[in-house]
Design an enzyme around this catalytic site. Sequence first.
Site, short mmCIF file in Angstrom:
data_model
loop_
_atom_site.label_atom_id
_atom_site.label_comp_id
_atom_site.label_asym_id
_atom_site.label_seq_id
_atom_site.Cartn_x
_atom_site.Cartn_y
_atom_site.Cartn_z
N LYS A 1 -5.00 6.44 -56.72
CA LYS A 1 -4.44 6.34 -55.07
C LYS A 1 -4.87 5.05 -54.49
CE LYS A 1 -8.44 8.65 -55.55
NZ LYS A 1 -8.74 9.64 -56.19
N GLU B 1 1.80 12.21 -58.93
CA GLU B 1 1.55 13.59 -58.25
C GLU B 1 0.14 13.76 -58.21
OE1 GLU B 1 3.59 16.24 -56.93
OE2 GLU B 1 1.72 16.30 -56.14
N GLY C 1 -5.14 16.42 -55.64
CA GLY C 1 -5.55 16.86 -56.79
C GLY C 1 -4.44 18.02 -57.78
N ILE D 1 -2.61 20.17 -56.20
CA ILE D 1 -1.48 20.57 -55.17
C ILE D 1 -0.23 19.79 -55.24
CG2 ILE D 1 -0.95 21.24 -52.83
CD1 ILE D 1 -3.80 20.78 -52.09
N GLU E 1 -15.43 10.16 -55.97
CA GLU E 1 -14.93 8.94 -56.90
C GLU E 1 -16.45 8.32 -57.38
OE1 GLU E 1 -11.86 7.55 -56.77
OE2 GLU E 1 -11.85 9.62 -56.03
N ASP F 1 -10.96 6.83 -49.08
CA ASP F 1 -9.91 7.43 -50.28
C ASP F 1 -9.03 8.40 -49.49
OD1 ASP F 1 -9.80 8.82 -53.06
OD2 ASP F 1 -9.95 10.61 -51.58
N LYS G 1 -4.51 8.09 -49.77
CA LYS G 1 -3.64 9.11 -49.86
C LYS G 1 -2.69 9.41 -48.87
CE LYS G 1 -7.18 11.67 -52.59
NZ LYS G 1 -8.47 12.31 -52.52
N GLY H 1 -11.42 17.12 -58.95
CA GLY H 1 -11.94 17.80 -60.14
C GLY H 1 -11.14 17.85 -61.28
#
Length: 438
Positions: free
Chosen positions: A105, A129, A134, A136, A190, A201, A205, A302
């Site tokens: 990202k 994606e 993560g 989703i 991270e 972060d 996103k 994760g």
Amino acid sequence: MTDFGVALIGWGTVGQGVLALLRDRRDELAGRTSVRFELRHVIDKDLTTPRDVPAPPEVLGDDYARVLADEQTHAVVELVGGTGAAKQIILEALAAGKDVVTANKALLAHHGRELFAAARRAGRCIAFEASCGGGIPLVESIRRGLAANRITALYGILNGTCNYILTSMLDRGIDYADALAEAQQHGYAEADPTLDVSGTDAAHKLTILASIAFGTAVDLERVEVAGIDCLELTDLTAARELGYRMKLLAIGERDETGVALRVHPALVPVDHPLASVAGPFNAVSVYGDAAGHTLYYGRGAGRMPTASAVVADLIDVAIGNAGRTFERLHVLPDVTEAPAYRAAEQIESRYYVRIMLPDQPGMMAQVTRVFGDHQISLSAVAQHEVDEHQPGRIVPVVVTTHHTPGGTMQRALRELKQLEVVAAEPVCVPVVDEHPEF
Ligand code: HSE
């Protein structure tokens, strides 16, 4: 049945998850997709540190050039992270005629326009994606599932590390450092966790998701960012007492005057859809003018959740969906215009403010006078009883305000900081109510 060669660049947390899925689901994936995924290369500069998931020795190496030269490698999965070597890896993969899957990202938020343009020139695609939320399926839900909508807002909990820290601190009364260490042990953070706790972060996103949602080339530099590193346990408990939960929210809004993008801690009412999102989970509310409110929830960080998104992208690339979507849907920042931005100082919000004051006569009056002078109306004021035998002790005083323009609050905070009685930098956090559906 077709064969599809994959090169994995980065044998780290997520890389090992991808390895495990490609190894353990090989036959199931072939049955479902009519594609046989063949892992042809695993490249990493560190080949000696023991890993939980082994890489087959015949594909393991540290020489990326052999991937570029291999005509049987169709897709390169970039899991190196960062904005340096990863960028070069992707540009070289595209130039060598390979499609790219990435979870990066930071790279897409900083250099998405350049990378997407390079992919288009090469007639290839970049699937990403795994870069947001993560496991989703957020990117595809917004880009394809909501394609008929004009999207007006998205509100997201987009950093698992921060959500884990805020939840653990409040639920178990542990301090910030212990909660962060636990998040790191679970593989949520991270490599440099300041990217998580500073809100950076989540800003990366938000930049990616807002570009797709609003169909405009939003600029990372225009995201206003504040992290959770200024918060203490007392802020989380005070929020709970007032009927709220503290969350790090990423907010993108659009109206006829322009786009506003921000990441900051926020008090959300306990009955808000995002209030009960706990631990490492992420959730994003997206408001479309046709669909109304849609909500996406799942594990945002994760090994296996992120690997789930990477392998879904590999399938989409292999069966041609990713390439068609990349080419036909004009929502990526290399083919869209920059938006107008709304001025943050005019955006109105309710606020929570914590001020540290000596427990002495007249202190509260000095503070409330500053709010009054700036025409800021207070909604609640709270100070806990303390032992009166310790006069002068520094105590937290918490106020909430009625709706106030951001610029007015900034001016009031500057004046509060100058008061001699204010013992530490005031903590100021917006209160975010649920967005109206239509
Ligand atoms: N560090 C990220 C998080 C991981 O905590 O959400 C996935 O982007």
